[in-house]
Design a protein around this motif. Structure first.
Motif, short mmCIF file in Angstrom:
data_model
loop_
_atom_site.label_atom_id
_atom_site.label_comp_id
_atom_site.label_asym_id
_atom_site.label_seq_id
_atom_site.Cartn_x
_atom_site.Cartn_y
_atom_site.Cartn_z
N VAL A 162 0.85 -1.19 0.00
CA VAL A 162 0.00 0.00 0.00
C VAL A 162 0.89 1.25 0.00
O VAL A 162 1.82 1.34 0.80
CB VAL A 162 -0.93 0.01 1.23
N PRO A 163 0.62 2.20 -0.90
CA PRO A 163 1.48 3.38 -0.99
C PRO A 163 1.50 4.21 0.29
O PRO A 163 0.49 4.32 1.00
CB PRO A 163 0.85 4.19 -2.14
N ILE A 164 2.65 4.78 0.58
CA ILE A 164 2.81 5.64 1.75
C ILE A 164 1.76 6.75 1.75
O ILE A 164 1.17 7.07 2.79
CB ILE A 164 4.22 6.26 1.78
N ALA A 165 1.52 7.37 0.61
CA ALA A 165 0.59 8.49 0.54
C ALA A 165 -0.82 8.08 0.93
O ALA A 165 -1.56 8.87 1.52
CB ALA A 165 0.59 9.10 -0.86
N GLN A 166 -1.21 6.85 0.60
CA GLN A 166 -2.53 6.38 1.00
C GLN A 166 -2.59 6.03 2.48
O GLN A 166 -3.63 6.15 3.12
CB GLN A 166 -2.95 5.18 0.15
N LEU A 167 -1.46 5.63 3.05
CA LEU A 167 -1.41 5.31 4.47
C LEU A 167 -1.47 6.57 5.33
O LEU A 167 -2.11 6.58 6.39
CB LEU A 167 -0.14 4.52 4.80
N THR A 168 -0.81 7.62 4.88
CA THR A 168 -0.80 8.87 5.65
C THR A 168 -1.91 9.82 5.23
O THR A 168 -2.26 10.74 5.96
CB THR A 168 0.54 9.59 5.49
N GLY A 169 -2.45 9.58 4.01
CA GLY A 169 -3.51 10.45 3.49
C GLY A 169 -3.00 11.77 2.96
O GLY A 169 -3.80 12.66 2.65
N ARG A 170 -1.70 11.92 2.80
CA ARG A 170 -1.14 13.19 2.33
C ARG A 170 0.03 12.95 1.39
O ARG A 170 0.75 11.96 1.50
CB ARG A 170 -0.64 14.05 3.51
N ARG A 171 0.24 13.90 0.47
CA ARG A 171 1.44 13.90 -0.38
C ARG A 171 1.80 15.35 -0.67
O ARG A 171 0.95 16.14 -1.08
CB ARG A 171 1.20 13.13 -1.68
N GLU A 172 3.07 15.68 -0.49
CA GLU A 172 3.54 17.03 -0.77
C GLU A 172 3.74 17.19 -2.28
O GLU A 172 4.26 16.30 -2.96
CB GLU A 172 4.86 17.29 -0.04
N PHE A 173 3.28 18.33 -2.80
CA PHE A 173 3.42 18.62 -4.23
C PHE A 173 3.52 20.13 -4.39
O PHE A 173 2.66 20.88 -3.91
CB PHE A 173 2.20 18.08 -4.99
N PHE A 174 4.57 20.57 -5.03
CA PHE A 174 4.79 21.99 -5.30
C PHE A 174 4.70 22.82 -4.02
O PHE A 174 4.16 23.92 -4.00
CB PHE A 174 3.79 22.50 -6.35
N GLY A 175 5.22 22.26 -2.93
CA GLY A 175 5.27 22.97 -1.67
C GLY A 175 3.98 22.96 -0.87
O GLY A 175 3.90 23.58 0.19
N LEU A 176 2.98 22.21 -1.35
CA LEU A 176 1.69 22.14 -0.66
C LEU A 176 1.40 20.69 -0.28
O LEU A 176 1.81 19.76 -0.98
CB LEU A 176 0.56 22.67 -1.56
N ASP A 177 0.67 20.49 0.82
CA ASP A 177 0.30 19.14 1.26
C ASP A 177 -1.10 18.81 0.79
O ASP A 177 -2.08 19.41 1.26
CB ASP A 177 0.38 19.03 2.78
N PHE A 178 -1.21 17.85 -0.11
CA PHE A 178 -2.49 17.47 -0.68
C PHE A 178 -3.04 16.21 -0.01
O PHE A 178 -2.30 15.26 0.24
CB PHE A 178 -2.35 17.22 -2.19
N ASP A 179 -4.35 16.24 0.25
CA ASP A 179 -5.02 15.04 0.71
C ASP A 179 -5.06 14.03 -0.43
O ASP A 179 -5.28 14.39 -1.60
CB ASP A 179 -6.46 15.35 1.14
N VAL A 180 -4.85 12.76 -0.09
CA VAL A 180 -4.82 11.68 -1.07
C VAL A 180 -5.71 10.54 -0.57
O VAL A 180 -5.69 10.21 0.61
CB VAL A 180 -3.37 11.16 -1.27
N THR A 181 -6.49 9.97 -1.47
CA THR A 181 -7.30 8.79 -1.16
C THR A 181 -7.07 7.75 -2.27
O THR A 181 -6.46 8.07 -3.31
CB THR A 181 -8.80 9.13 -1.10
N PRO A 182 -7.56 6.54 -2.09
CA PRO A 182 -7.44 5.54 -3.16
C PRO A 182 -8.21 5.90 -4.42
O PRO A 182 -8.09 5.21 -5.44
CB PRO A 182 -8.01 4.27 -2.51
N ASP A 183 -9.02 6.97 -4.38
CA ASP A 183 -9.81 7.37 -5.55
C ASP A 183 -9.06 8.27 -6.51
O ASP A 183 -9.60 8.65 -7.56
CB ASP A 183 -11.08 8.10 -5.09
N VAL A 184 -7.82 8.65 -6.16
CA VAL A 184 -7.08 9.59 -6.99
C VAL A 184 -5.65 9.11 -7.22
O VAL A 184 -5.09 8.37 -6.41
CB VAL A 184 -7.04 11.01 -6.36
N LEU A 185 -5.09 9.58 -8.31
CA LEU A 185 -3.68 9.33 -8.60
C LEU A 185 -2.83 10.08 -7.58
O LEU A 185 -3.12 11.22 -7.22
CB LEU A 185 -3.35 9.82 -10.00
N ILE A 186 -1.78 9.44 -7.09
CA ILE A 186 -0.89 10.10 -6.14
C ILE A 186 -0.02 11.10 -6.89
O ILE A 186 0.64 10.74 -7.87
CB ILE A 186 0.00 9.05 -5.44
N PRO A 187 -0.01 12.37 -6.48
CA PRO A 187 0.83 13.37 -7.18
C PRO A 187 2.31 12.97 -7.13
O PRO A 187 2.80 12.51 -6.09
CB PRO A 187 0.58 14.65 -6.38
#
Length: 274
Positions: free
Chosen positions: A60-85
């Motif tokens: 399971v991807p780290i971003a889905q486990l934490t629910g967040r992924r940093e992108f362009f200096g911002l922290d985006f919410d991530v779920t299994p319904d979206v591509l991980i930035p």
């Protein structure tokens, strides 16, 4: 009772992944893992870390486990319904910002917005711009709207549920159109490897040759571009030449590709003057 240092030392995950998951469980910053490394942890914290570590070990991807992924200096919410930035997609944001640098109140269209990472990053950097973010997935748009509400002060992103441009107001004309469409071919073995196994298939592959979504966008984009407007697309590592030919055949000029930090031709675009 375990402490931070012992728990990280005993983990079978790569050290960076173990630290990320433990920071998520504890709500600590990275420096706290160092300054508080001998602090005893509760049984509950140890159990929650162990559960996440087991899921990560299963892929399971780290971003889905934490629910967040940093992108362009911002922290985006991530779920299994979206591509991980991904970091390489930041190039598309940089290109869009360059394209509209001298255009006040520019209009930008992001096709296939997913988390909203591209659209929200552009809108965050250029609060005078108007950005339209399109996705055919209702669940993805829910995630994107949530990210915009949390990360933006200005209300300058419009979300539209649509299959590419089908439901957009045809009178809208954009200075720039950008897209990270599904570009992995249906028979690509990478779809069954790594993080991709857990991401929405429709955001990864067109279930064809990897170019059908790109063809559709290139065909429709001229109807949505202002005079001398630009279209830029992210694509696969081996698709740059094919995308250049598609753009040229549709009448785009100044067609060229840009390389990402790995020196891969990752994005291709051009200007439409007709």
């Amino acid at each position: 009772m375990s402490n931070v240092a012992d728990l990280l030392r005993a983990s079978e995950l790569p050290p960076l992944e173990a630290r990320i998951l433990l920071m998520h469980v504890l709500g600590w910053r990275r420096t706290e893992l160092i300054t508080r490394d001998h602090e005893a942890l509760s049984d509950d914290a140890v159990a929650r870390f162990a559960a996440l570590a087991a899921r990560r070990a299963a892929g399971v991807p780290i971003a889905q486990l934490t629910g967040r992924r940093e992108f362009f200096g911002l922290d985006f919410d991530v779920t299994p319904d979206v591509l991980i930035p991904r970091p390489e997609t930041e190039l598309l944001v940089e290109i869009a910002l360059d394209l509209i640098a001298d255009t006040p109140n520019a209009r930008v269209l992001d096709l296939g917005t997913g988390t909203g990472a591209i659209a929200v990053s552009i809108a965050h950097a250029r609060q005078d711009a108007r950005v339209w973010a399109v996705d055919r997935s209702t669940k993805a748009l829910d995630v994107a709207r949530g990210n915009a509400a949390r990360l933006l002060d200005a209300n300058n992103v419009t979300f539209v549920e649509s299959d590419w441009t089908a439901k957009l107001d045809p009178s809208l004309l954009f200075e720039a159109i950008v897209s990270n469409p599904p570009y992995i071919a249906s028979d690509d073995p990478h779809l069954e490897q790594g993080d991709l196994r857990f991401e929405p298939r429709g955001a990864l592959t067109d279930d064809a040759d990897g170019l059908s979504a790109i063809r559709a966008i290139i065909e429709r984009a001229p109807f949505m571009l202002a005079k001398n407007g630009s279209l830029w697309l992210e694509h696969g590592y081996d698709q740059a030449d094919a995308v250049r030919r598609l753009l040229q055949a549709r009448g785009f000029t100044e067609v060229h590709s840009k390389r990402d930090l790995a020196d891969i031709e990752r994005t291709t675009g051009g200007v439409f003057t007709a």
